[in-house]
Enzyme design. Structure first.
Site, PDB file in Angstrom:
ATOM      1  N   PHE A  10      15.417  54.846  20.241  1.00  0.00           N
ATOM      2  CA  PHE A  10      15.099  53.422  20.342  1.00  0.00           C
ATOM      3  C   PHE A  10      13.695  53.284  20.896  1.00  0.00           C
ATOM      4  O   PHE A  10      13.417  53.689  22.023  1.00  0.00           O
ATOM      5  CB  PHE A  10      16.085  52.648  21.224  1.00  0.00           C
ATOM      6  CG  PHE A  10      15.736  51.175  21.244  1.00  0.00           C
ATOM      7  CD1 PHE A  10      16.174  50.335  20.245  1.00  0.00           C
ATOM      8  CD2 PHE A  10      14.895  50.653  22.226  1.00  0.00           C
ATOM      9  CE1 PHE A  10      15.808  48.981  20.222  1.00  0.00           C
ATOM     10  CE2 PHE A  10      14.527  49.301  22.217  1.00  0.00           C
ATOM     11  CZ  PHE A  10      14.984  48.473  21.210  1.00  0.00           C
TER      12      PHE A  10
ATOM     13  N   ASP B 117       8.028  58.393  25.509  1.00  0.00           N
ATOM     14  CA  ASP B 117       8.320  56.971  25.646  1.00  0.00           C
ATOM     15  C   ASP B 117       9.153  56.797  26.907  1.00  0.00           C
ATOM     16  O   ASP B 117      10.363  56.992  26.911  1.00  0.00           O
ATOM     17  CB  ASP B 117       9.075  56.451  24.414  1.00  0.00           C
ATOM     18  CG  ASP B 117       9.410  54.957  24.543  1.00  0.00           C
ATOM     19  OD1 ASP B 117       9.256  54.401  25.649  1.00  0.00           O
ATOM     20  OD2 ASP B 117       9.856  54.364  23.542  1.00  0.00           O
TER      21      ASP B 117
ATOM     22  N   LYS C   2       8.432  47.717  30.581  1.00  0.00           N
ATOM     23  CA  LYS C   2       9.523  47.232  31.430  1.00  0.00           C
ATOM     24  C   LYS C   2       9.153  47.175  32.923  1.00  0.00           C
ATOM     25  O   LYS C   2       8.460  46.257  33.315  1.00  0.00           O
ATOM     26  CB  LYS C   2      10.780  48.067  31.159  1.00  0.00           C
ATOM     27  CG  LYS C   2      11.286  47.801  29.741  1.00  0.00           C
ATOM     28  CD  LYS C   2      12.688  48.301  29.460  1.00  0.00           C
ATOM     29  CE  LYS C   2      13.152  47.767  28.107  1.00  0.00           C
ATOM     30  NZ  LYS C   2      13.514  48.791  27.140  1.00  0.00           N
TER      31      LYS C   2
END
Ligand SMILES: *Cc1c(COP(=O)(O)O)cnc(C)c1O
Length: 425
Positions: free
Chosen positions: A146, A233, A274
């Site tokens: 993802f 990531d 985030k």
């Protein structure tokens, strides 16, 4: 109706249903306030937040130091665009590059944008530094990844919901199994056109899959041997979530709490988002050293809001809070307790098959078919009992509270979770 009118939960849900695109399926709870590890719904009921906005709110809701930095900067200067310099961006870039140990940072807003940025940098590096023929570069990605929802990113997703009917898809990606070093080795050897390997240190959305010990270090070494960039990531795993400032720090033993020394695995390109802002504001970033980042020239890439003064001020404050409050250590310590207690619980409960994770990024696997509603129904009961969590894929529930949680609060949460599941019918 004005913005100040109080809505009931029911009214808020009806408004979204009617006027908003249905691109999410939220748990039916309407939140109107947050502080630390707690959130309150429109009727004033208090909950533990056990999702933290997918690990964006690691520093806790409305952290006063982050809010102060944000409001102060909002009143001073909010946006210049990159047509002009602003006096906050450079400060932030120096702070973040020193903390994470890279030469340069490229500021963006969302995680998906930062992933896109990393892919563009890797391709340009492949043509201009590695010497791959134009338009031939390939990037290795993992199954069940993802990385966001842009057209290029969903092109290499294998989630049918994210992909179907959004084609034609972007070319240039090779998918291999996650946590499979042999397949990585074979793929690296199969072609001279490979620019990069893009990987999540732990697959969060897929259901918190933690790879085997040593996987990341071995994968990095293989990439190095083939002159292929290793792109981590860390949008979800980074910023102390897994018990280290970065998950790619693995088992490094450096004394520095912020771990900016010699991490076990140092990615060539690091992607953050985030919790880089503590959830206060959309802030993402790509970090790399000069030989890679210097392929980017004026006009190659950008964003009107990327690197704006508010984002810069918020990110410095958010990273400072992580260090000042030892959030990595706290996540590490509480994560051990959480997995210990839930492992004990699993042994005597047939509904929970297993618990897995690292730091405070954990998940339980529900003993039911993937298309059953059991995990969702358990989350509804948890909600009723004052704790908010959400299934990831079918029968997996992710548990990721803010890292500012105390041990007492965590033990309270463990008892809510085990009691709710024990009573579940
Ligand atoms: C959430 C996430 C993204 C996408 O971030 P957005 O800000 O939602 O675009 C990318 N990669 C990982 C690993 C994520 O968890």
């Amino acid at each position: 109706m004005t913005v100040l009118d109080k809505l009931s939960s029911q009214q808020a849900i009806e408004l979204e249903e009617k006027h908003g695109a249905h691109n999410y399926h939220p748990l039916p709870v309407v939140l109107s306030r947050g502080e630390g590890v707690y959130v309150w719904d429109a009727e004033g009921k208090k909950y533990y937040d056990f999702l933290s906005a997918y690990s964006a709110v690691n520093q806790g809701h409305c952290h006063p130091k982050i809010v102060d930095a944000m409001t102060h900067q909002a009143k001073t200067l909010s946006l210049t665009s990159r047509a002009f310099y602003n006096d906050m961006l450079g400060k932030y870039e120096k702070f973040a590059t020193e903390l994470f140990g890279f030469d340069k940072l490229l500021p963006m807003n969302t995680g998906a944008e930062a992933v896109e940025t990393a892919l563009k940098i890797a391709r340009k590096w492949a043509y201009e530094v590695k010497g791959i023929k134009e338009n031939k570069a390939e990037i290795i990605v993992c199954e069940n990844n993802f990385h966001g929802r842009t057209t290029t990113i969903i092109s290499f997703s294998n989630d049918p919901v994210a992909r179907k009917n959004f084609g034609p898809y972007t070319k240039g990606f090779i998918k291999i199994e996650y946590d499979n070093l042999q397949e990585l080795q074979e793929t690296l050897e199969s072609s001279n056109n490979i620019a990069a390997f893009l990987v999540e240190p732990i697959q969060g959305e897929a259901g918190v899959f933690v790879p085997s010990e040593g996987y990341l270090a071995a994968a990095k070494k293989m990439c190095e041997d083939h002159n292929v960039l290793f792109i981590a990531d860390e949008v979800q795993t980074g910023i102390a979530r897994t018990g280290r400032l970065l998950a790619t720090c693995g088992n490094c033993t450096c004394e520095d709490k912020n771990c900016s020394g010699t991490p076990e695995v140092k990615p060539d390109i690091l992607i953050l988002g985030k919790a880089l802002s503590g959830g206060a504001y959309p802030v993402s970033a790509v970090l790399a050293n000069n030989p890679i980042m210097n392929v980017i020239a004026p006009g190659n890439h950008g964003s009107t809001f990327g690197g704006n003064p508010i984002a810069a001020a918020v990110a410095i404050a958010a990273l400072q809070v992580v260090a000042d409050e030892n959030l990595a250590d706290n996540a590490d310590k509480l994560g051990i307790i959480f997995r210990e207690e839930l492992t004990k619980f699993c042994k005597n409960n047939h509904l929970v098959e297993s618990v897995r994770g690292k730091g405070l990024l954990n998940a339980i696997l529900i003993n039911d078919s993937e298309d059953s509603s059991t995990a969702w129904d358990i989350c509804m009961k948890l909600r009723d009992n004052g704790l908010l969590a959400k299934p990831t894929h079918g029968n997996i529930i992710r548990f990721a509270p803010p890292l500012v949680m105390t041990e007492e609060q965590l033990r309270d949460c463990i008892s809510i979770i085990t009691k709710t599941i024990s009573e579940f019918k």
